[in-house]
Design a protein around this motif. Structure first.
Motif, PDB file in Angstrom:
ATOM      1  N   MET A   1       5.529   7.449  -7.460  1.00 51.15           N
ATOM      2  CA  MET A   1       4.415   6.668  -7.952  1.00 51.15           C
ATOM      3  C   MET A   1       3.639   7.507  -8.972  1.00 51.15           C
ATOM      4  O   MET A   1       3.424   8.690  -8.753  1.00 51.15           O
ATOM      5  N   THR A   2       3.216   6.864 -10.036  1.00 47.78           N
ATOM      6  CA  THR A   2       2.489   7.604 -11.063  1.00 47.78           C
ATOM      7  C   THR A   2       1.061   7.889 -10.602  1.00 47.78           C
ATOM      8  O   THR A   2       0.525   7.205  -9.718  1.00 47.78           O
ATOM      9  N   LEU A   3       0.484   8.850 -11.238  1.00 40.66           N
ATOM     10  CA  LEU A   3      -0.895   9.229 -10.942  1.00 40.66           C
ATOM     11  C   LEU A   3      -1.833   8.044 -11.163  1.00 40.66           C
ATOM     12  O   LEU A   3      -2.666   7.723 -10.315  1.00 40.66           O
ATOM     13  N   TYR A   4      -1.688   7.369 -12.303  1.00 39.87           N
ATOM     14  CA  TYR A   4      -2.550   6.222 -12.598  1.00 39.87           C
ATOM     15  C   TYR A   4      -2.404   5.140 -11.529  1.00 39.87           C
ATOM     16  O   TYR A   4      -3.396   4.567 -11.083  1.00 39.87           O
ATOM     17  N   ASN A   5      -1.181   4.864 -11.113  1.00 36.39           N
ATOM     18  CA  ASN A   5      -0.951   3.833 -10.093  1.00 36.39           C
ATOM     19  C   ASN A   5      -1.603   4.202  -8.769  1.00 36.39           C
ATOM     20  O   ASN A   5      -2.145   3.339  -8.075  1.00 36.39           O
ATOM     21  N   GLU A   6      -1.559   5.481  -8.420  1.00 34.30           N
ATOM     22  CA  GLU A   6      -2.220   5.908  -7.174  1.00 34.30           C
ATOM     23  C   GLU A   6      -3.727   5.724  -7.267  1.00 34.30           C
ATOM     24  O   GLU A   6      -4.363   5.283  -6.314  1.00 34.30           O
ATOM     25  N   VAL A   7      -4.301   6.053  -8.417  1.00 31.63           N
ATOM     26  CA  VAL A   7      -5.749   5.890  -8.591  1.00 31.63           C
ATOM     27  C   VAL A   7      -6.101   4.403  -8.566  1.00 31.63           C
ATOM     28  O   VAL A   7      -7.113   4.003  -7.978  1.00 31.63           O
ATOM     29  N   LYS A   8      -5.276   3.564  -9.167  1.00 29.05           N
ATOM     30  CA  LYS A   8      -5.507   2.121  -9.158  1.00 29.05           C
ATOM     31  C   LYS A   8      -5.437   1.576  -7.727  1.00 29.05           C
ATOM     32  O   LYS A   8      -6.277   0.771  -7.324  1.00 29.05           O
ATOM     33  N   MET A   9      -4.461   2.023  -6.957  1.00 28.34           N
ATOM     34  CA  MET A   9      -4.354   1.595  -5.562  1.00 28.34           C
ATOM     35  C   MET A   9      -5.554   2.074  -4.746  1.00 28.34           C
ATOM     36  O   MET A   9      -6.048   1.370  -3.867  1.00 28.34           O
ATOM     37  N   LEU A  10      -6.028   3.284  -5.059  1.00 29.85           N
ATOM     38  CA  LEU A  10      -7.214   3.809  -4.392  1.00 29.85           C
ATOM     39  C   LEU A  10      -8.403   2.897  -4.661  1.00 29.85           C
ATOM     40  O   LEU A  10      -9.183   2.586  -3.760  1.00 29.85           O
ATOM     41  N   ASP A  11      -8.543   2.431  -5.904  1.00 31.69           N
ATOM     42  CA  ASP A  11      -9.646   1.541  -6.252  1.00 31.69           C
ATOM     43  C   ASP A  11      -9.582   0.260  -5.428  1.00 31.69           C
ATOM     44  O   ASP A  11     -10.610  -0.212  -4.928  1.00 31.69           O
ATOM     45  N   GLU A  12      -8.404  -0.282  -5.247  1.00 38.73           N
ATOM     46  CA  GLU A  12      -8.254  -1.489  -4.430  1.00 38.73           C
ATOM     47  C   GLU A  12      -8.657  -1.216  -2.986  1.00 38.73           C
ATOM     48  O   GLU A  12      -9.303  -2.041  -2.343  1.00 38.73           O
ATOM     49  N   LYS A  13      -8.289  -0.048  -2.479  1.00 33.75           N
ATOM     50  CA  LYS A  13      -8.649   0.329  -1.110  1.00 33.75           C
ATOM     51  C   LYS A  13     -10.168   0.492  -0.989  1.00 33.75           C
ATOM     52  O   LYS A  13     -10.770   0.013  -0.028  1.00 33.75           O
ATOM     53  N   ILE A  14     -10.777   1.138  -1.976  1.00 35.92           N
ATOM     54  CA  ILE A  14     -12.232   1.350  -1.959  1.00 35.92           C
ATOM     55  C   ILE A  14     -12.969   0.013  -1.995  1.00 35.92           C
ATOM     56  O   ILE A  14     -13.956  -0.183  -1.294  1.00 35.92           O
ATOM     57  N   ASN A  15     -12.496  -0.910  -2.815  1.00 41.18           N
ATOM     58  CA  ASN A  15     -13.142  -2.222  -2.912  1.00 41.18           C
ATOM     59  C   ASN A  15     -13.081  -2.995  -1.604  1.00 41.18           C
ATOM     60  O   ASN A  15     -13.939  -3.842  -1.346  1.00 41.18           O
ATOM     61  N   ALA A  16     -12.079  -2.743  -0.790  1.00 44.93           N
ATOM     62  CA  ALA A  16     -11.924  -3.451   0.478  1.00 44.93           C
ATOM     63  C   ALA A  16     -12.807  -2.880   1.584  1.00 44.93           C
ATOM     64  O   ALA A  16     -12.998  -3.525   2.618  1.00 44.93           O
ATOM     65  N   ILE A  17     -13.361  -1.698   1.370  1.00 44.14           N
ATOM     66  CA  ILE A  17     -14.194  -1.048   2.386  1.00 44.14           C
ATOM     67  C   ILE A  17     -15.646  -1.451   2.174  1.00 44.14           C
ATOM     68  O   ILE A  17     -16.189  -1.301   1.089  1.00 44.14           O
ATOM     69  N   ASP A  18     -16.274  -1.954   3.198  1.00 44.98           N
ATOM     70  CA  ASP A  18     -17.680  -2.343   3.136  1.00 44.98           C
ATOM     71  C   ASP A  18     -18.516  -1.183   3.669  1.00 44.98           C
ATOM     72  O   ASP A  18     -18.705  -1.052   4.874  1.00 44.98           O
TER      73      ASP A  18
END
Length: 63
Positions: A1-18
């Motif tokens: 997985m590319t670095l950018y893709n990991e950061v993008k996935m991290l953003d999705e995970k962060i958005n799901a956390i309240d």
């Protein structure tokens, strides 16, 4: 997985956390530093990449 893709996935995970920002910041730091370790870069560089990505998204949403 590319670095950018990991950061993008991290953003999705962060958005799901309240969670308030002050409580979530240490979590964000840990996750970014883990990604940095996997890609032989630094945590601050990953944080810069994350903020650049978020800034670009915000700019594009206003256009």
């Amino acid at each position: 997985m590319t670095l950018y893709n990991e950061v993008k996935m991290l953003d999705e995970k962060i958005n799901a956390i309240d969670m308030p920002f002050d409580k979530g910041l240490p979590l964000l730091q840990n996750l970014l530093w883990e990604i940095a370790d996997r890609h032989n870069t630094t945590g601050p560089e990953e944080l810069r990449m994350y903020f650049d990505m978020k800034s670009a998204e915000l700019k594009n949403s206003k256009e």
